[in-house]
Design a protein around this motif. Structure first.
Motif: not given
Length: 239
Positions: A24, A210-211, A214, A217-218
């Motif tokens: 990913s 994916e987690m 995320d 990107k937070m």
């Protein structure tokens, strides 16, 4: 964190959860260094990952040994110039009644699942402070839920959760973010399992990839420090 061109180290990244996360991140434009205790597995996985986007390097390393993790950290820094993200994923499990659990099995789990976290963050912490980076440990729901025949594994994962959360408090003043991800059942080769069609209900490695994206990107003002992850509908939930 903008992911394009970021440099990531992932322990136990040649298959399963580690490989899913690596894939990913490479597709998102990151460069990755993955480790395995088996040089050939690390090399083959890195060659496959390199076809997905960013650069991937496979290195042999045993997370139980500080000297080996220091070597890997220096190699990653030498290759990429800096290190932005470290993901401590390497782990294993032996499951048996306490009367049958051997000392060798106990030590292997504690040394890999717990001491391996220590060597991974200890060997990279200065690099992460320099980049205001991110450290993620892959723990388990077994780090908060004990079960029969899981004494050694539970001990290692309860310790992993406590260790990583304490490290989070140690490092947040230095702008290094720390998160523990605690998955339930995941399709992987864990404990000798061979992934098959019956695993469709489980969390997939790419879901955890994916987690991780995320999380990276937070907004840096917000930190999900501990995340429990479960299959949405395990067989036991079906009516």
């Amino acid at each position: 964190m903008k992911l394009q061109g970021k440099n990531v180290l992932i322990t136990g990244g040649s298959k399963g959860i580690g490989y899913g996360i690596a894939e990913s991140l490479v597709k998102a434009g990151c460069n990755v260094v993955i480790t395995s205790r088996h040089a050939e597995e690390a090399t083959k996985a890195a060659e496959k990952l390199s076809k997905s986007g960013g650069k991937a390097i496979g290195l042999k390393a045993d997370v139980r040994e500080m000297a080996e993790m220091e070597r890997v950290a220096k190699a990653a820094e030498s290759e990429f110039g800096k290190l932005d993200v470290v993901i401590a994923n390497a782990g294993l499990g032996h499951f048996a009644n306490i009367e049958e659990l051997t000392e060798k099995q106990w030590k292997e789990m504690i040394d890999t699942n717990l001491t391996g976290l220590f060597t991974t963050i200890k060997s990279t912490v200065k690099m992460l402070k320099a980049t205001k980076g991110y450290f993620i440990s892959i723990a388990s729901l077994a780090g908060t839920n004990f079960f029969e025949n899981g004494s050694g594994y539970n001990a290692s994962k309860f310790g992993a959760v406590g260790f990583t959360q304490a490290v989070m408090l140690d490092l947040r003043g230095s702008d290094v973010k720390v998160t523990t991800i605690m998955p339930g059942s995941v399709t992987s080769h864990f404990a000798g399992h061979t992934p098959n069609a019956d695993d469709e209900w489980k969390i997939q490695p790419e879901d955890l990839g994916e987690m991780v994206i995320d999380l990276l990107k937070m907004n840096p003002r917000t930190l999900p420090s501990k995340i429990e992850v479960r299959p949405s509908k395990p067989p036991s939930a079906k009516k």
